[in-house]
Design a protein around this motif. Structure first.
Motif, short mmCIF file in Angstrom:
data_model
loop_
_atom_site.label_atom_id
_atom_site.label_comp_id
_atom_site.label_asym_id
_atom_site.label_seq_id
_atom_site.Cartn_x
_atom_site.Cartn_y
_atom_site.Cartn_z
N GLU A 216 -38.49 -48.49 -59.48
CA GLU A 216 -38.70 -48.45 -58.03
C GLU A 216 -40.05 -47.84 -57.65
O GLU A 216 -40.15 -46.84 -56.96
CB GLU A 216 -37.58 -47.68 -57.36
N ILE A 217 -41.11 -48.50 -58.10
CA ILE A 217 -42.47 -48.07 -57.75
C ILE A 217 -42.65 -48.09 -56.24
O ILE A 217 -43.42 -47.31 -55.68
CB ILE A 217 -43.52 -48.99 -58.42
N TRP A 218 -41.90 -49.00 -55.57
CA TRP A 218 -42.03 -49.11 -54.12
C TRP A 218 -41.75 -47.79 -53.41
O TRP A 218 -42.29 -47.52 -52.34
CB TRP A 218 -41.09 -50.18 -53.57
N SER A 219 -40.88 -46.93 -53.98
CA SER A 219 -40.57 -45.66 -53.32
C SER A 219 -41.81 -44.77 -53.28
O SER A 219 -42.00 -43.99 -52.33
CB SER A 219 -39.43 -44.94 -54.04
N VAL A 220 -42.67 -44.88 -54.30
CA VAL A 220 -43.92 -44.12 -54.33
C VAL A 220 -44.94 -44.75 -53.38
O VAL A 220 -45.53 -44.07 -52.54
CB VAL A 220 -44.49 -44.05 -55.76
N THR A 221 -45.12 -46.06 -53.52
CA THR A 221 -46.15 -46.73 -52.71
C THR A 221 -45.79 -46.73 -51.22
O THR A 221 -46.69 -46.64 -50.38
CB THR A 221 -46.38 -48.16 -53.21
N ASP A 222 -44.51 -46.82 -50.89
CA ASP A 222 -44.12 -46.76 -49.47
C ASP A 222 -44.49 -45.40 -48.87
O ASP A 222 -44.98 -45.32 -47.74
CB ASP A 222 -42.61 -46.99 -49.31
N ALA A 223 -44.25 -44.34 -49.63
CA ALA A 223 -44.58 -43.00 -49.15
C ALA A 223 -46.10 -42.83 -49.02
O ALA A 223 -46.59 -42.19 -48.09
CB ALA A 223 -44.01 -41.94 -50.08
N ILE A 224 -46.85 -43.42 -49.96
CA ILE A 224 -48.31 -43.36 -49.87
C ILE A 224 -48.79 -44.13 -48.65
O ILE A 224 -49.64 -43.66 -47.89
CB ILE A 224 -48.95 -43.93 -51.16
N GLY A 225 -48.24 -45.32 -48.44
CA GLY A 225 -48.63 -46.12 -47.29
C GLY A 225 -48.36 -45.40 -45.98
O GLY A 225 -49.18 -45.45 -45.04
N ALA A 226 -47.21 -44.70 -45.93
CA ALA A 226 -46.86 -43.93 -44.72
C ALA A 226 -47.64 -42.63 -44.64
O ALA A 226 -47.59 -41.93 -43.63
CB ALA A 226 -45.36 -43.65 -44.71
N ARG A 227 -48.35 -42.31 -45.70
CA ARG A 227 -49.17 -41.08 -45.80
C ARG A 227 -48.30 -39.84 -45.64
O ARG A 227 -48.66 -38.89 -44.94
CB ARG A 227 -50.30 -41.10 -44.79
N ARG A 228 -47.15 -39.85 -46.31
CA ARG A 228 -46.22 -38.72 -46.28
C ARG A 228 -46.27 -38.03 -47.64
O ARG A 228 -45.69 -38.50 -48.62
CB ARG A 228 -44.81 -39.22 -45.97
N THR A 229 -46.97 -36.93 -47.69
CA THR A 229 -47.22 -36.25 -48.96
C THR A 229 -45.94 -35.79 -49.63
O THR A 229 -45.74 -36.03 -50.83
CB THR A 229 -48.15 -35.03 -48.73
N ASP A 230 -45.05 -35.13 -48.88
CA ASP A 230 -43.81 -34.62 -49.48
C ASP A 230 -42.98 -35.75 -50.06
O ASP A 230 -42.44 -35.64 -51.17
CB ASP A 230 -42.99 -33.86 -48.42
N ALA A 231 -42.85 -36.86 -49.31
CA ALA A 231 -42.05 -37.99 -49.77
C ALA A 231 -42.69 -38.62 -51.01
O ALA A 231 -41.98 -39.03 -51.94
CB ALA A 231 -41.90 -39.03 -48.66
N ALA A 232 -44.01 -38.69 -51.05
CA ALA A 232 -44.70 -39.28 -52.20
C ALA A 232 -44.49 -38.44 -53.45
O ALA A 232 -44.22 -38.96 -54.54
CB ALA A 232 -46.20 -39.42 -51.90
N LEU A 233 -44.60 -37.13 -53.32
CA LEU A 233 -44.39 -36.25 -54.47
C LEU A 233 -42.94 -36.29 -54.95
O LEU A 233 -42.67 -36.27 -56.16
CB LEU A 233 -44.80 -34.81 -54.11
N GLU A 234 -42.00 -36.36 -53.99
CA GLU A 234 -40.58 -36.43 -54.37
C GLU A 234 -40.29 -37.72 -55.12
O GLU A 234 -39.60 -37.73 -56.14
CB GLU A 234 -39.71 -36.32 -53.11
#
Length: 335
Positions: A216-234
């Motif tokens: 599920e790479i999309w979970s990382v890239t979606d958080a990056i696209g939304a520019r949500r640091t906490d969500a991207a790190l999680e």
């Protein structure tokens, strides 16, 4: 409606459900299963059994339904087709089916994953049978159709998805309907009797990755696209410990930024619709939301940094994982 039916498609659940609608309550059902018929001898034996069943009308029962299922040796073109002997036998059987109409209380179903519609067998069957085909289509079309289908399946269980969650569910499980149904049943048990809305966090918590579906790479890239640091790190933390973590992530993130650069550039030139032609509508809408969070310069810088990082991760050892986290924090920081 024709009493002869040919149902094809690689989604076994959809094929089975279509057959079951014809079968009804199962009265007078006779099943011939060719799932294990992997050579010409066994295939011809199944064909003889199907022929005998076709020629035997219902006697004591009010109706008869023959379901010849998992016929994986129908004409397909290329290397996947039957041997010449089996192909010829199938063509003769199709001619017999066309020449001998069934009585009203008898149905005959043939189902399998593939059928070449330009084959002699298919052309003959078209003259006498109802032809149902669940075409696979392009990957994005399959995902779009699966998202619509999973919403309908969820509704039957008194479930609904929050906006965007159905697409997330499909991207994690895959497009196979049987797998989607199994994961929905698991979700129903997880939510209990009081909750009825499936959220992205529910999917992340309980839904299993489908066989053959990429991580599920999309979970990382979606958080990056939304520019949500906490969500991207999680999201990134779920992959730590995976073999080749640093290389996998730098490749995925660089590819994501490359796509955003191209689409942001097209958007600023008024060419966004042309650039996204062929993409699924939900993906276009999601991407447009991502682009609002980034300037074109920021995206270009981010992509450049991950291109350079990719070179480092290939030659680095244990520190490479830390480099990914550090670089991600740097590019996500707003000016």
């Amino acid at each position: 409606m024709a009493n002869l039916h040919v149902i094809t498609g690689e989604d076994d659940y959809l094929v089975s459900e279509a057959a079951k609608r014809i079968i009804g309550d199962g009265v007078g059902l006779e099943v011939i299963d060719s799932v294990n018929s992997t050579n010409a001898e066994l295939q011809l034996a199944d064909l003889r059994e199907a022929d005998a069943s076709f020629l035997t009308p219902p006697f004591l029962e009010p109706r008869k339904v023959t379901w010849w299922k998992n016929v994986r040796f129908l004409p397909q073109g290329g290397k996947g087709g039957p041997s010449e002997g089996v192909k010829t036998a199938l063509e003769k059987f199709a001619q017999k089916l066309a020449a001998n109409p069934l009585p009203e209380n008898q149905h005959f179903i043939i189902s399998g994953p593939k059928l070449l519609m330009t084959s002699i067998f298919a052309k003959t069957m078209k003259t006498c049978a109802e032809m149902v085909s669940f075409a696979a289509g392009k990957p994005w079309e399959a995902a779009k159709n699966a998202a619509v289908r999973v919403i309908d399946l969820a509704a039957e269980m008194n479930l609904k998805f929050e906006p965007g969650a159905a697409e997330t569910f499909v991207s994690r499980v895959g497009t196979d309907s049987r797998s989607l149904m199994r994961e929905l049943e698991k979700m129903r048990d997880y939510l209990g009797k009081t909750r009825h809305t499936v959220t992205a966090s529910d999917i992340a918590e309980i839904t299993s990755q489908g066989v053959g579906v990429e991580l599920e790479i999309w979970s990382v890239t979606d958080a990056i696209g939304a520019r949500r640091t906490d969500a991207a790190l999680e999201a990134l933390s779920r992959f730590e410990g995976e073999s080749g973590f640093a290389v996998m992530m730098t490749n995925a993130i660089e590819r994501f930024f490359r796509q955003l650069v191209e689409l942001k550039d097209a958007q600023e030139k008024g060419l966004f619709e042309q650039a996204t032609e062929g993409m699924a509508p939900f993906a276009v809408k999601k991407t447009a939301g991502f682009l609002r969070n980034w300037s074109l310069r920021e995206l270009r810088v981010a992509r450049s940094r991950f291109v350079m990082l990719r070179e480092k991760t290939v030659s680095s050892s244990g520190s490479a994982d830390v480099l990914v986290l550090t670089e991600l924090l740097r590019v996500l920081r707003r000016p």
